[in-house]
Design a protein around this motif. Structure first.
Motif, PDB file in Angstrom:
ATOM      1  N   VAL A 137       0.855  -1.190   0.000  1.00 53.65           N
ATOM      2  CA  VAL A 137       0.000   0.000   0.000  1.00 53.65           C
ATOM      3  C   VAL A 137       0.889   1.237   0.000  1.00 53.65           C
ATOM      4  O   VAL A 137       1.812   1.347   0.817  1.00 53.65           O
ATOM      5  CB  VAL A 137      -0.941   0.027   1.216  1.00 53.65           C
ATOM      6  CG1 VAL A 137      -1.879   1.230   1.129  1.00 53.65           C
ATOM      7  CG2 VAL A 137      -1.745  -1.266   1.304  1.00 53.65           C
ATOM      8  N   VAL A 138       0.626   2.173  -0.908  1.00 52.45           N
ATOM      9  CA  VAL A 138       1.443   3.367  -1.083  1.00 52.45           C
ATOM     10  C   VAL A 138       0.776   4.566  -0.422  1.00 52.45           C
ATOM     11  O   VAL A 138      -0.435   4.792  -0.586  1.00 52.45           O
ATOM     12  CB  VAL A 138       1.677   3.647  -2.581  1.00 52.45           C
ATOM     13  CG1 VAL A 138       2.498   4.919  -2.768  1.00 52.45           C
ATOM     14  CG2 VAL A 138       2.370   2.463  -3.244  1.00 52.45           C
ATOM     15  N   GLU A 139       1.566   5.341   0.326  1.00 56.25           N
ATOM     16  CA  GLU A 139       1.094   6.570   0.961  1.00 56.25           C
ATOM     17  C   GLU A 139       1.924   7.735   0.428  1.00 56.25           C
ATOM     18  O   GLU A 139       2.983   8.062   0.979  1.00 56.25           O
ATOM     19  CB  GLU A 139       1.245   6.483   2.484  1.00 56.25           C
ATOM     20  CG  GLU A 139       0.417   5.392   3.138  1.00 56.25           C
ATOM     21  CD  GLU A 139       0.629   5.344   4.645  1.00 56.25           C
ATOM     22  OE1 GLU A 139       1.678   5.847   5.117  1.00 56.25           O
ATOM     23  OE2 GLU A 139      -0.252   4.822   5.353  1.00 56.25           O
ATOM     24  N   PRO A 140       1.502   8.377  -0.651  1.00 62.98           N
ATOM     25  CA  PRO A 140       2.303   9.470  -1.225  1.00 62.98           C
ATOM     26  C   PRO A 140       2.257  10.724  -0.375  1.00 62.98           C
ATOM     27  O   PRO A 140       1.267  11.003   0.305  1.00 62.98           O
ATOM     28  CB  PRO A 140       1.640   9.699  -2.585  1.00 62.98           C
ATOM     29  CG  PRO A 140       0.226   9.263  -2.381  1.00 62.98           C
ATOM     30  CD  PRO A 140       0.276   8.116  -1.415  1.00 62.98           C
ATOM     31  N   ASP A 141       3.346  11.465  -0.420  1.00 64.16           N
ATOM     32  CA  ASP A 141       3.425  12.738   0.285  1.00 64.16           C
ATOM     33  C   ASP A 141       4.443  13.608  -0.451  1.00 64.16           C
ATOM     34  O   ASP A 141       5.649  13.440  -0.283  1.00 64.16           O
ATOM     35  CB  ASP A 141       3.843  12.523   1.738  1.00 64.16           C
ATOM     36  CG  ASP A 141       3.836  13.829   2.546  1.00 64.16           C
ATOM     37  OD1 ASP A 141       3.316  14.843   2.029  1.00 64.16           O
ATOM     38  OD2 ASP A 141       4.356  13.838   3.675  1.00 64.16           O
ATOM     39  N   GLY A 144       7.861  12.332  -1.793  1.00 65.02           N
ATOM     40  CA  GLY A 144       8.222  11.161  -1.013  1.00 65.02           C
ATOM     41  C   GLY A 144       6.990  10.459  -0.517  1.00 65.02           C
ATOM     42  O   GLY A 144       6.000  10.360  -1.226  1.00 65.02           O
ATOM     43  N   GLY A 145       7.067   9.986   0.710  1.00 64.33           N
ATOM     44  CA  GLY A 145       5.945   9.268   1.279  1.00 64.33           C
ATOM     45  C   GLY A 145       6.402   7.962   1.878  1.00 64.33           C
ATOM     46  O   GLY A 145       7.541   7.842   2.340  1.00 64.33           O
ATOM     47  N   VAL A 166       1.447  14.266   6.612  1.00 60.09           N
ATOM     48  CA  VAL A 166       0.952  15.530   6.063  1.00 60.09           C
ATOM     49  C   VAL A 166       0.028  15.277   4.880  1.00 60.09           C
ATOM     50  O   VAL A 166      -0.995  15.927   4.710  1.00 60.09           O
ATOM     51  CB  VAL A 166       2.146  16.422   5.642  1.00 60.09           C
ATOM     52  CG1 VAL A 166       1.637  17.698   4.992  1.00 60.09           C
ATOM     53  CG2 VAL A 166       3.008  16.741   6.859  1.00 60.09           C
ATOM     54  N   GLY A 167       0.399  14.317   4.016  1.00 56.50           N
ATOM     55  CA  GLY A 167      -0.434  13.989   2.874  1.00 56.50           C
ATOM     56  C   GLY A 167      -0.471  15.087   1.835  1.00 56.50           C
ATOM     57  O   GLY A 167      -1.524  15.389   1.266  1.00 56.50           O
ATOM     58  N   ARG A 168       0.669  15.709   1.542  1.00 60.59           N
ATOM     59  CA  ARG A 168       0.708  16.778   0.535  1.00 60.59           C
ATOM     60  C   ARG A 168       0.477  16.211  -0.856  1.00 60.59           C
ATOM     61  O   ARG A 168       0.755  15.036  -1.102  1.00 60.59           O
ATOM     62  CB  ARG A 168       2.064  17.490   0.606  1.00 60.59           C
ATOM     63  CG  ARG A 168       2.297  18.255   1.899  1.00 60.59           C
ATOM     64  CD  ARG A 168       3.752  18.639   2.064  1.00 60.59           C
ATOM     65  NE  ARG A 168       4.583  17.458   2.240  1.00 60.59           N
ATOM     66  CZ  ARG A 168       5.888  17.507   2.493  1.00 60.59           C
ATOM     67  NH1 ARG A 168       6.494  18.673   2.580  1.00 60.59           N
ATOM     68  NH2 ARG A 168       6.577  16.391   2.662  1.00 60.59           N
ATOM     69  N   PRO A 169      -0.024  17.008  -1.785  1.00 55.90           N
ATOM     70  CA  PRO A 169      -0.277  16.514  -3.140  1.00 55.90           C
ATOM     71  C   PRO A 169       0.991  15.943  -3.766  1.00 55.90           C
ATOM     72  O   PRO A 169       2.089  16.475  -3.573  1.00 55.90           O
ATOM     73  CB  PRO A 169      -0.751  17.770  -3.885  1.00 55.90           C
ATOM     74  CG  PRO A 169      -1.295  18.664  -2.819  1.00 55.90           C
ATOM     75  CD  PRO A 169      -0.440  18.405  -1.612  1.00 55.90           C
ATOM     76  N   LEU A 177       8.926   6.501  -5.411  1.00 54.05           N
ATOM     77  CA  LEU A 177       8.139   5.744  -4.446  1.00 54.05           C
ATOM     78  C   LEU A 177       7.283   4.704  -5.162  1.00 54.05           C
ATOM     79  O   LEU A 177       7.159   3.561  -4.719  1.00 54.05           O
ATOM     80  CB  LEU A 177       7.258   6.687  -3.632  1.00 54.05           C
ATOM     81  CG  LEU A 177       6.458   6.038  -2.496  1.00 54.05           C
ATOM     82  CD1 LEU A 177       7.377   5.669  -1.338  1.00 54.05           C
ATOM     83  CD2 LEU A 177       5.360   6.983  -2.007  1.00 54.05           C
ATOM     84  N   SER A 178       6.706   5.098  -6.282  1.00 57.15           N
ATOM     85  CA  SER A 178       5.858   4.204  -7.064  1.00 57.15           C
ATOM     86  C   SER A 178       6.634   2.989  -7.552  1.00 57.15           C
ATOM     87  O   SER A 178       6.192   1.845  -7.427  1.00 57.15           O
ATOM     88  CB  SER A 178       5.273   4.974  -8.257  1.00 57.15           C
ATOM     89  OG  SER A 178       4.427   4.162  -9.038  1.00 57.15           O
TER      90      SER A 178
END
Length: 229
Positions: A137-141, A144-145, A166-169, A177-178
């Motif tokens: 499961v990916v959590e982008p930020d 990074g993330g 933070v969950g920035r776009p 990361l992907s």
């Protein structure tokens, strides 16, 4: 493996710890990818190039201007369904990989989650856990993330997910990361048991990994379901 596949994946087969058996496991895999936006683009390309047998893409949305990052979607794809636009680009990359919309009721052997919301990520991860299949499961930020790697029987995504991020776009640099998420999934498919459950944080290009731990009372503490073949 026949001669054509050996030629196609010759360089990959030279990777230490990887071989024909691992490549054949990839070729038999049915990978469900939840989400096909800009964050997922590099990961989708990675999976096709690695040689997963069947790629099932699940995303009901259309390509948005924010999806145009150069990895998958061209400006001309804006407004078209993400799944169809992704198939059009990915299919020519390998004739050994079948790329389809996720079929209702389809049984994947692994799942990669680029969900657009926390509830969707939790639901997709829980479905994979109950099926006893490896998932990431990916959590982008921003650029990074983090990603949570869950082999069968490991602490689940709900135990390891971020609740304070933070969950920035996402920004174009999110491709790292992907691709890392796709690589982790490929490792679990090709060499089962080779990596533990872990959380990997990517900050300013530096990745740090730590084992995940199970929250007290979580449902994932029960016996894992039988893994899908």
């Amino acid at each position: 493996m026949n001669d054509e596949r050996l030629e196609r994946y010759a360089r990959q087969l030279l990777v230490p710890g990887f071989g024909e058996a691992a490549q054949e496991r990839l070729g038999r895999a049915r990978v469900r990818v939840v989400g096909a936006d800009a964050v997922a683009s590099a990961g989708l390309v990675y999976l096709v190039q690695a040689g997963v047998g069947r790629l099932w893409i699940e995303d009901p949305e259309d390509v948005s201007p924010g999806d145009v990052t150069g990895w998958l979607f061209a400006p001309s794809a804006v407004g078209t369904p993400r799944v169809e636009a992704a198939r059009a680009v990915l299919a020519p990359l390998s004739r050994f990989v079948s790329i389809e919309p996720y079929p209702t009721g389809g049984v994947p052997s692994a799942t990669l989650v680029f969900a657009s919301s926390a509830p969707q990520a939790l639901a997709s991860a829980e479905a994979a856990r109950r099926a006893g299949i490896p998932h990431v499961v990916v959590e982008p930020d921003a650029e990074g993330g983090a990603l949570v790697v869950v082999p069968p029987g490991a602490p689940c995504y709900a135990c390891a997910r971020s609740t304070t991020g933070v969950g920035r776009p996402a920004q174009p640099g999110i491709a790292a990361l992907s691709a890392l998420a796709a690589e982790e999934l490929v490792l679990m498919i090709s060499n089962p048991g080779s990596i533990p459950g872990r959380r990997i944080d990517l900050v300013r290009g530096v990745a740090t990994a730590r084992p995940t731990s199970r929250l007290a009372g979580c449902a994932c503490g029960g016996a894992p379901a039988a893994s899908a073949s």
